[in-house]
Enzyme design. Structure first.
Site, PDB file in Angstrom:
ATOM      1  N   LYS A  95     -97.793 -27.850 -65.606  1.00  0.00           N
ATOM      2  CA  LYS A  95     -97.082 -27.677 -64.327  1.00  0.00           C
ATOM      3  C   LYS A  95     -98.035 -27.904 -63.163  1.00  0.00           C
ATOM      4  O   LYS A  95     -99.257 -27.912 -63.346  1.00  0.00           O
ATOM      5  CB  LYS A  95     -96.458 -26.278 -64.276  1.00  0.00           C
ATOM      6  CG  LYS A  95     -97.456 -25.142 -64.415  1.00  0.00           C
ATOM      7  CD  LYS A  95     -96.754 -23.818 -64.694  1.00  0.00           C
ATOM      8  CE  LYS A  95     -97.767 -22.694 -64.829  1.00  0.00           C
ATOM      9  NZ  LYS A  95     -97.134 -21.453 -65.303  1.00  0.00           N
TER      10      LYS A  95
ATOM     11  N   TYR B  17    -115.074 -26.466 -34.499  1.00  0.00           N
ATOM     12  CA  TYR B  17    -114.075 -25.793 -33.663  1.00  0.00           C
ATOM     13  C   TYR B  17    -114.565 -24.421 -33.238  1.00  0.00           C
ATOM     14  O   TYR B  17    -115.080 -23.654 -34.049  1.00  0.00           O
ATOM     15  CB  TYR B  17    -112.769 -25.634 -34.439  1.00  0.00           C
ATOM     16  CG  TYR B  17    -112.021 -26.937 -34.623  1.00  0.00           C
ATOM     17  CD1 TYR B  17    -111.708 -27.740 -33.522  1.00  0.00           C
ATOM     18  CD2 TYR B  17    -111.627 -27.359 -35.884  1.00  0.00           C
ATOM     19  CE1 TYR B  17    -111.021 -28.927 -33.693  1.00  0.00           C
ATOM     20  CE2 TYR B  17    -110.938 -28.547 -36.059  1.00  0.00           C
ATOM     21  CZ  TYR B  17    -110.641 -29.324 -34.961  1.00  0.00           C
ATOM     22  OH  TYR B  17    -109.967 -30.487 -35.132  1.00  0.00           O
TER      23      TYR B  17
HETATM   24  C1  LIG Z   1     -97.955 -20.928 -66.295  1.00  0.00           C
HETATM   25  C2  LIG Z   1     -97.435 -20.268 -67.478  1.00  0.00           C
HETATM   26  C3  LIG Z   1     -98.166 -20.263 -68.677  1.00  0.00           C
HETATM   27  C4  LIG Z   1     -99.573 -20.795 -68.783  1.00  0.00           C
HETATM   28  O1  LIG Z   1    -100.468 -19.810 -68.313  1.00  0.00           O
HETATM   29  P1  LIG Z   1    -102.048 -19.977 -68.382  1.00  0.00           P
HETATM   30  O2  LIG Z   1    -102.560 -18.657 -68.012  1.00  0.00           O
HETATM   31  O3  LIG Z   1    -102.422 -21.041 -67.429  1.00  0.00           O
HETATM   32  O4  LIG Z   1    -102.378 -20.359 -69.774  1.00  0.00           O
HETATM   33  C5  LIG Z   1     -97.564 -19.744 -69.800  1.00  0.00           C
HETATM   34  N1  LIG Z   1     -96.324 -19.215 -69.741  1.00  0.00           N
HETATM   35  C6  LIG Z   1     -95.608 -19.183 -68.606  1.00  0.00           C
HETATM   36  C7  LIG Z   1     -94.244 -18.585 -68.621  1.00  0.00           C
HETATM   37  C8  LIG Z   1     -96.130 -19.697 -67.440  1.00  0.00           C
HETATM   38  O5  LIG Z   1     -95.427 -19.653 -66.312  1.00  0.00           O
END
Ligand SMILES: *Cc1c(COP(=O)(O)O)cnc(C)c1O
Length: 692
Positions: free
Chosen positions: A353, A578
């Site tokens: 993601k 700035y």
């Molecule tokens: C993002 C997510 C993961 C992955 O988590 P990590 O800590 O990056 O391994 C797993 N399960 C769900 C539901 C998530 O939203």
């Protein structure tokens, strides 16, 4: 021995095509000439097709349009290039032009281009049917081609076939074209199996020897109309390709370009050698002697290619202002490492993601795929569709909430949807499109999910029409902690999860595969009796929680770098940036570096002790970070100069800034730091060796 073998083989294939058109051995040995030009060299063009097929398959044929247009452009150029020869040869009739342009090519070697232009969409269409069906149909087409080529004399003994081929040859001159020839090799390149090098080499030797036998028999029988297609050619090509793939690593752009140039230009070289030989009084040596002729044609081709290289417009994209540098070997290593830590039977679902936590979702997914990963998780439908479009097959699970009006889109792109609660499930079911879903069970995070203790709701959801349950999962609230309180809470969540999941199984409700571990839980929990582990941050080489205590040896996969735009002195007492937020206490030198908060780092990083690496040395950021630039005090690096690389994250020489350190400095975790990196940072791949 690893190397850019595919690219080198392209050049070799182009040289074989020159052999076909110059017959280098013909003065000395008729048999040798036959074996070289009528048998061995016949691998050349199928090889080009296979390389294209492999290239397209790697990103799910998303590059088809571009390759097609490029081929068209190249073909157009080549047609113009050879117009003088067409004119000299007397040209074609109007209908002849149409046929030459669309099927046969306007000069003998140019048939390759219309064959590719037709073969690409044909192969694409077949590929949609799945690999086995596509290969079977392309194989059938190839058999038709065989009958019109080296098996012609046998095929036309059947009157019906004879009439068929008669009709065919009123349209095209050969069956070696985009319908009967190109699709099979494009698809074989796309779906070439992996083989051990030794086995592939043995297979290749056997296939070539058998093909030589086949060619000799067909010739002795006198049945060949042409001699491009053999029954054993596809088998030989698969072995050859597998052999090259086994050792292939990296690319050789020069070899690639040269192969195109040699292929395109050598017929002109043949003409030029003939034109020059008589005035030079060297007709015997340069034209009549086959080896001399071959050498002369090669030399002139090399000269022409050199000329083409000189006039080639510089197309390098130029140095980026700021970029993300992805180490694909590290991603591969991390995926393998995580896989090895899972329980037997538990597979890795790679979470990609937010653009693969800033690593580029498509590129990251490709690396994970190479490591054997077949399931991916994303946050939303758009990410899922983008991943499919980029060529990811297998499971893609959407972890977040997707409104039910998106159901047709989920089905169209074969995306699995997490069910957020009972109302969500009802809405998805009511949308009327069959969907694959994963039931989220809330066991204590109090985010998405049906409360695990509400078994009646779970059962109602399982019985909704149109939803196929492909998984049941939960997410831990305290997975990153290892203290007693967290352990107790984890245990309660696991009990709630397995309690309900096993109750479902006992009741005959579908569960698909179970999954609950994320990166943290892979480190803190013993291996789980699940079907998947949903792992994100660990795959990108950042530990979850304290680095020192994370049990897996991971490698950081991303560097973030920018350039020094200029270096200028600042006198003691002067201010910079700035609000003149930085005041020089002594004479110093400031570098302006081309990366700012618009690229995803926090604006107050300089005030939090932020540093960058320049020439392997750590230098402090000063002032407020700007949207596109940052000021760096480089007084300690006297040789710092415009054009230098400034590393915000990653390694530079012996120095390194790790995501964990930088995240801690920003009061956050690597997940946030990495996922905030802006897509404006160009994504480049780290070279196989060194050269950071
Ligand atoms: C993002 C997510 C993961 C992955 O988590 P990590 O800590 O990056 O391994 C797993 N399960 C769900 C539901 C998530 O939203």
């Amino acid at each position: 021995m690893k190397g850019p073998w595919l690219d080198r083989a392209r050049l070799a294939a182009a040289l074989l095509v020159v052999c076909i058109h110059t017959s280098p051995l013909s003065t000395y040995t008729a048999a040798g000439d036959f074996l070289l030009t009528r048998v061995l060299a016949r691998v050349a063009v199928p090889f080009f097709f296979m390389v294209s097929g492999r290239f397209l398959e790697r990103d799910g044929w998303a590059g088809l349009g571009r390759l097609w247009r490029r081929t068209l452009l190249l073909y157009g150029g080549a047609v113009l290039l050879y117009l003088p020869l067409n004119w000299y040869n007397g040209g074609f009739s109007p209908l002849g032009w149409v046929r030459a342009l669309l099927v046969d090519g306007t000069l003998y070697h140019l048939w390759y281009f219309p064959a590719l232009l037709l073969g690409l969409p044909v192969a694409r269409g077949l590929r949609r049917l799945g690999v086995p069906a596509a290969l079977a149909l392309a194989g059938l087409l190839y058999l038709v081609g065989l009958g019109g080529d080296s098996y012609y004399g046998l095929a036309v003994r059947v009157p019906l076939l004879a009439r068929g081929y008669d009709a065919l040859f009123s349209v095209c001159s050969y069956t070696r074209n985009g319908l009967f020839f190109a699709p099979l090799f494009l698809l074989l390149g796309a779906a070439c199996p992996r083989m051990r090098p030794r086995r592939a080499a043995l297979g290749l030797a056997l296939a070539l020897a058998a093909m030589a036998g086949e060619a000799c028999v067909l010739r002795a029988l006198g049945v060949q109309r042409h001699d491009s297609l053999y029954l054993l050619l596809p088998a030989g090509m698969v072995c050859l390709f597998a052999l090259l793939l086994a050792g292939n690593r990296g690319r050789d752009r020069l070899a690639r370009r040269l192969s195109v140039e040699v292929y395109l230009l050598h017929p002109w070289a043949i003409v030029l050698v003939r034109m020059a030989a008589r005035p030079l009084g060297a007709w015997g040596l340069l034209v009549e002697n086959s080896l001399g002729h071959f050498a002369a044609v090669l030399a002139v081709t090399a000269l022409l290619a050199w000329g083409a290289e000189l006039f080639r417009p510089a197309r390098r994209p130029g140095v980026a202002r700021a970029w993300r540098e992805l180490d694909r070997d590290a991603l591969f290593h991390n995926a393998k490492t995580v896989q090895a830590a899972l329980a037997p039977g538990c597979r890795l679902m790679a979470v990609v993601k937010t653009d693969g936590y800033g690593h580029g979702a498509a590129a990251a997914a490709r690396c994970f795929r190479r490591a054997g990963v077949r399931a991916f998780a994303v946050a939303c439908a758009d990410e899922g569709v983008a991943l499919r479009r980029a060529g990811s097959r297998g499971t893609i699970l959407i972890l977040g909430d997707t409104p039910a009006d998106q159901a047709p889109r989920l089905a169209r792109w074969r995306l699995d949807q997490a069910v957020a609660d009972e109302a969500h499930a009802r809405a998805l079911s009511a949308a009327g499109t069959p969907l694959r879903v994963h039931l989220a069970l809330d066991t204590g995070l109090r985010r998405l999910g049906i409360p695990a203790e509400d078994r009646a709701a779970v059962e109602r959801v399982c019985r909704l029409p149109g939803l196929r349950v492909a998984g049941v999962f939960t997410h831990l609230a305290m997975g990153s902690r290892t203290d007693a309180e967290a352990e107790a809470y984890n245990r309660r969540q696991l009990e709630a999860f397995y309690g309900t999941a096993w109750w479902m199984e006992a009741r005959g409700l579908p569960t698909g595969r179970l999954h609950l571990q994320s990166s943290c839980a892979v480190g803190t929990l013993p291996p789980q009796p699940c079907g998947w582990a949903r792992v994100g941050i660990a795959l990108y080489g950042a530990a979850c929680g304290e680095t020192a205590r994370y049990p897996l040896a991971l490698r950081p996969a991303l560097a973030v770098r920018a350039r020094v735009a200029l270096v200028r002195p600042l006198a003691a007492g002067e201010g910079a940036g700035y609000g003149l937020d930085f005041r020089a206490e002594r004479d110093c030198r400031l570098a302006v570096v081309t990366l700012g908060y618009g690229d995803g780092l926090p604006r107050d990083l300089p005030h939090r002790g932020g540093r960058v690496l320049i020439r392997g040395r750590s230098c402090p950021m000063v002032g407020w970070m700007c949207m596109d630039q940052t000021l760096i005090d480089v007084t300690g690096v006297p040789d710092a100069a415009p054009g230098d690389v400034a590393t915000f994250l990653g390694r530079d020489g012996a120095a390194e800034i790790r995501a964990e350190e930088l995240a801690a400095q920003c009061d956050t975790i690597p997940n946030e730091l990495l996922s905030r990196l802006s897509p404006r940072l160009r994504l480049v791949y780290r070279r196989a060796r060194g050269s950071e």
